[in-house]
Motif scaffolding. Structure first.
Motif, PDB file in Angstrom:
ATOM      1  N   SER A  38       0.837  -1.206   0.000  1.00 11.70           N
ATOM      2  CA  SER A  38       0.000   0.000   0.000  1.00 11.70           C
ATOM      3  C   SER A  38       0.868   1.251   0.000  1.00 11.70           C
ATOM      4  O   SER A  38       0.568   2.239  -0.691  1.00 11.70           O
ATOM      5  CB  SER A  38      -0.911  -0.013   1.234  1.00 11.70           C
ATOM      6  N   GLY A  39       1.969   1.197   0.754  1.00 16.59           N
ATOM      7  CA  GLY A  39       2.878   2.343   0.790  1.00 16.59           C
ATOM      8  C   GLY A  39       3.539   2.592  -0.554  1.00 16.59           C
ATOM      9  O   GLY A  39       3.732   3.755  -0.953  1.00 16.59           O
ATOM     10  N   LEU A  40       3.885   1.525  -1.293  1.00 20.44           N
ATOM     11  CA  LEU A  40       4.473   1.692  -2.622  1.00 20.44           C
ATOM     12  C   LEU A  40       3.509   2.433  -3.551  1.00 20.44           C
ATOM     13  O   LEU A  40       3.911   3.346  -4.292  1.00 20.44           O
ATOM     14  CB  LEU A  40       4.806   0.323  -3.225  1.00 20.44           C
ATOM     15  N   ALA A  41       2.256   2.019  -3.528  1.00 23.09           N
ATOM     16  CA  ALA A  41       1.272   2.649  -4.413  1.00 23.09           C
ATOM     17  C   ALA A  41       1.040   4.104  -4.035  1.00 23.09           C
ATOM     18  O   ALA A  41       0.964   4.980  -4.911  1.00 23.09           O
ATOM     19  CB  ALA A  41      -0.038   1.868  -4.367  1.00 23.09           C
ATOM     20  N   LEU A  42       0.925   4.364  -2.748  1.00 18.52           N
ATOM     21  CA  LEU A  42       0.708   5.745  -2.310  1.00 18.52           C
ATOM     22  C   LEU A  42       1.911   6.621  -2.651  1.00 18.52           C
ATOM     23  O   LEU A  42       1.755   7.789  -3.037  1.00 18.52           O
ATOM     24  CB  LEU A  42       0.448   5.775  -0.801  1.00 18.52           C
ATOM     25  N   GLY A  43       3.124   6.055  -2.550  1.00 19.39           N
ATOM     26  CA  GLY A  43       4.320   6.818  -2.898  1.00 19.39           C
ATOM     27  C   GLY A  43       4.403   7.102  -4.389  1.00 19.39           C
ATOM     28  O   GLY A  43       4.846   8.188  -4.799  1.00 19.39           O
ATOM     29  N   ALA A  44       3.979   6.141  -5.204  1.00 20.76           N
ATOM     30  CA  ALA A  44       4.047   6.330  -6.657  1.00 20.76           C
ATOM     31  C   ALA A  44       3.096   7.418  -7.139  1.00 20.76           C
ATOM     32  O   ALA A  44       3.386   8.133  -8.115  1.00 20.76           O
ATOM     33  CB  ALA A  44       3.733   5.011  -7.361  1.00 20.76           C
ATOM     34  N   LEU A  45       1.961   7.540  -6.481  1.00 14.34           N
ATOM     35  CA  LEU A  45       0.962   8.541  -6.883  1.00 14.34           C
ATOM     36  C   LEU A  45       0.858   9.679  -5.871  1.00 14.34           C
ATOM     37  O   LEU A  45      -0.201  10.287  -5.700  1.00 14.34           O
ATOM     38  CB  LEU A  45      -0.407   7.863  -7.049  1.00 14.34           C
ATOM     39  N   ALA A  46       1.981   9.947  -5.204  1.00 16.03           N
ATOM     40  CA  ALA A  46       1.955  10.978  -4.159  1.00 16.03           C
ATOM     41  C   ALA A  46       1.799  12.381  -4.734  1.00 16.03           C
ATOM     42  O   ALA A  46       1.277  13.281  -4.065  1.00 16.03           O
ATOM     43  CB  ALA A  46       3.242  10.887  -3.328  1.00 16.03           C
ATOM     44  N   TYR A  47       2.241  12.568  -5.969  1.00 12.69           N
ATOM     45  CA  TYR A  47       2.171  13.914  -6.574  1.00 12.69           C
ATOM     46  C   TYR A  47       1.311  13.882  -7.829  1.00 12.69           C
ATOM     47  O   TYR A  47       1.234  12.874  -8.515  1.00 12.69           O
ATOM     48  CB  TYR A  47       3.578  14.423  -6.917  1.00 12.69           C
ATOM     49  N   ASN A  48       0.683  14.990  -8.097  1.00 14.02           N
ATOM     50  CA  ASN A  48      -0.147  15.137  -9.296  1.00 14.02           C
ATOM     51  C   ASN A  48       0.227  16.443  -9.982  1.00 14.02           C
ATOM     52  O   ASN A  48       0.129  17.520  -9.360  1.00 14.02           O
ATOM     53  CB  ASN A  48      -1.627  15.168  -8.904  1.00 14.02           C
ATOM     54  N   PRO A  49       0.726  16.423 -11.225  1.00 11.56           N
ATOM     55  CA  PRO A  49       0.773  15.291 -12.151  1.00 11.56           C
ATOM     56  C   PRO A  49       1.819  14.249 -11.768  1.00 11.56           C
ATOM     57  O   PRO A  49       2.775  14.535 -11.064  1.00 11.56           O
ATOM     58  CB  PRO A  49       1.127  15.940 -13.485  1.00 11.56           C
TER      59      PRO A  49
END
Length: 441
Positions: free
Chosen positions: A84-95
């Motif tokens: 879960s932490g990997l996914a949250l880190g990958a999409l932590a910024y937008n864009p």
């Protein structure tokens, strides 16, 4: 793990303990193993199982396995949170920077995968990972000091090169859980939030990024995932809000993650599981060990002839001993620590005196070959009920369906004997008990 492998594991544990600390007191275990009509390796395993029960090695093994299972559950829970932490880190910024997101999602996975493959190929007996060391550390902590130190070394010695498949199975199961957890979070975030995607580079040219993007996406595209075209990739050097482009990049990201991450680990899980199961079927005792070579003589099956010949040492004729075997020896009388001039009652199958170690072994071998239906133990109550005699009575009782004690006198230790019999839950009787049994039969 099936029962046969557990038995092999205990056998190897007993061997290591005896190698380091000397032989167990194994007279009874050897006797029962000798009575088994089976190859040497099965007799060695039976001996080890009996010793393991006597010295609580079976309990230690069960406790260790329970600790391993509990520690594995803890690691699986940690794996879920890690994913879960990997996914949250990958999409932590937008864009979202596409290649930075891929690095977050697959970077550690690919590095550990390469290390595991290299260690499995070049160090098959020492393959492992941080997860395995953490798992074993947790298992030792959870088992505390209720197990024996030879349990784990025995497992490693027994399975040897096959351990790499177990290690691979555990490592890949944990990584599969991590990546599946990350995938679920990724799908959830991409389904409930608006993300824009871009790629940025300082060293590489735009054409290099386009080539790399299409190269990575070819295999997922063959499996049905979308692959952005060249114009779409070129336009995404800067984040844009076009819904179709954002959707295409999201599917491209998921496709690469599933194909190069989740699918790889899942396939490796299945492969290692199959190899582990196949390798377990080939596990057997190494009878070339000196400890097992020494046991080969001790566990040689006891023949009827050798038992009959031994009767002469304690005043039982060959014909009488042979008759006991032919009749099945249903009701028997044995005398413990009684002078040999004592006369046993007539019409009773008296199998002898037990006044020394050799007589004890001969009587127990006889009863092992042909257990009694009823066994009466004659005792001189002038003798002290020490631990050795109590243990002998318990051993004799295990060789018959019913066991009672006959005190041939009311001696000085009468009261002590009464207390000990009460603790053993053994009743008293006289020779008529055996005669009644014969009459009833």
């Amino acid at each position: 793990m099936n029962q046969y492998l557990k038995s092999l594991w205990l056998t190897e544990t007993v061997r290591l303990i005896e190698h380091n600390n000397g032989r167990f007191r194994d007279d009874e275990a050897n006797r029962q193993a000798r009575a088994l009509n089976a190859p040497l390796d099965e007799r060695i395993i039976m001996r080890a199982e009996i010793i393991s029960e006597q010295h609580e090695l079976t309990r230690a093994q069960a406790h260790w396995l329970n600790s391993v299972k509990l520690s594995m559950i803890i690691l699986l829970i940690v794996a879920v949170f890690t994913g879960s932490g990997l996914a949250l880190g990958a999409l932590a910024y937008n864009p979202v920077n596409l290649y930075w997101a891929l690095l977050c999602l697959l970077g550690v996975h690919l590095v550990t995968l390469c290390l595991w493959i290299l260690s499995s190929v070049f160090l098959p007996n020492e393959s492992g990972s941080l997860f395995i060391h953490l798992w074993l550390w947790l298992a030792k902590k959870l088992s505390q000091k209720t197990t024996t130190t030879q349990i784990l070394p025995a497992f490693i010695t027994l399975f040897s090169r096959q351990i790499r498949w177990l290690v691979g199975l555990i490592v890949n199961v944990l990584w599969t859980v991590i990546l599946c957890a990350a995938l679920i979070v990724l799908v959830g975030l991409l389904s409930t939030k608006n993300y824009s995607f871009e790629w940025q580079t300082t060293l590489l040219s735009a054409e290099s990024v386009i080539t790399l993007t299409r190269l990575l996406g070819e295999l997922p595209a063959a499996l049905g995932f979308s692959l952005p075209d060249t114009e779409m990739i070129r336009a995404s050097e800067q984040a844009i809000t076009n819904g179709e482009i954002r959707s295409a990049w999201a599917v491209w990201l998921l496709g690469i993650f599933i194909v190069y991450g989740v699918a790889v680990r899942a396939i490796l899980c299945i492969f290692c599981w199959v190899k582990w199961r196949i390798s377990c079927n080939s596990i057997s005792l190494n009878l070339q060990y000196p400890e097992y070579q020494m046991l080969s003589h001790d566990l040689e099956p006891t023949s009827i002839k050798s038992v009959i010949d031994a009767q002469a040492d304690w005043q039982v004729s060959r014909s009488k001993a042979a008759a006991l075997f032919r009749s099945g020896g249903k009701n028997m009388l044995v005398a413990i620590d009684i002078e040999t001039h004592w006369q046993s009652p007539e019409n009773i199958d008296f199998i002898g005196f037990v006044n020394n170690h050799k007589q004890r072994e001969t009587v127990l071998d006889l009863l092992q070959q042909q257990p009694a239906e009823k066994l009466l133990i004659a005792i001189d109550s002038d003798r002290t009920p020490d631990r050795g005699m109590i243990h002998l009575i318990q051993t004799l009782a295990s060789k018959s369906s019913q066991t009672k004690v006959w005190f041939i006198n009311q001696g000085r230790q009468w009261n002590n004997w009464q207390e000990n019999l009460a603790s053993l839950n053994i009743e008293q009787a006289n020779s008529r008990w055996l005669l009644e049994g014969k009459h009833d039969a």
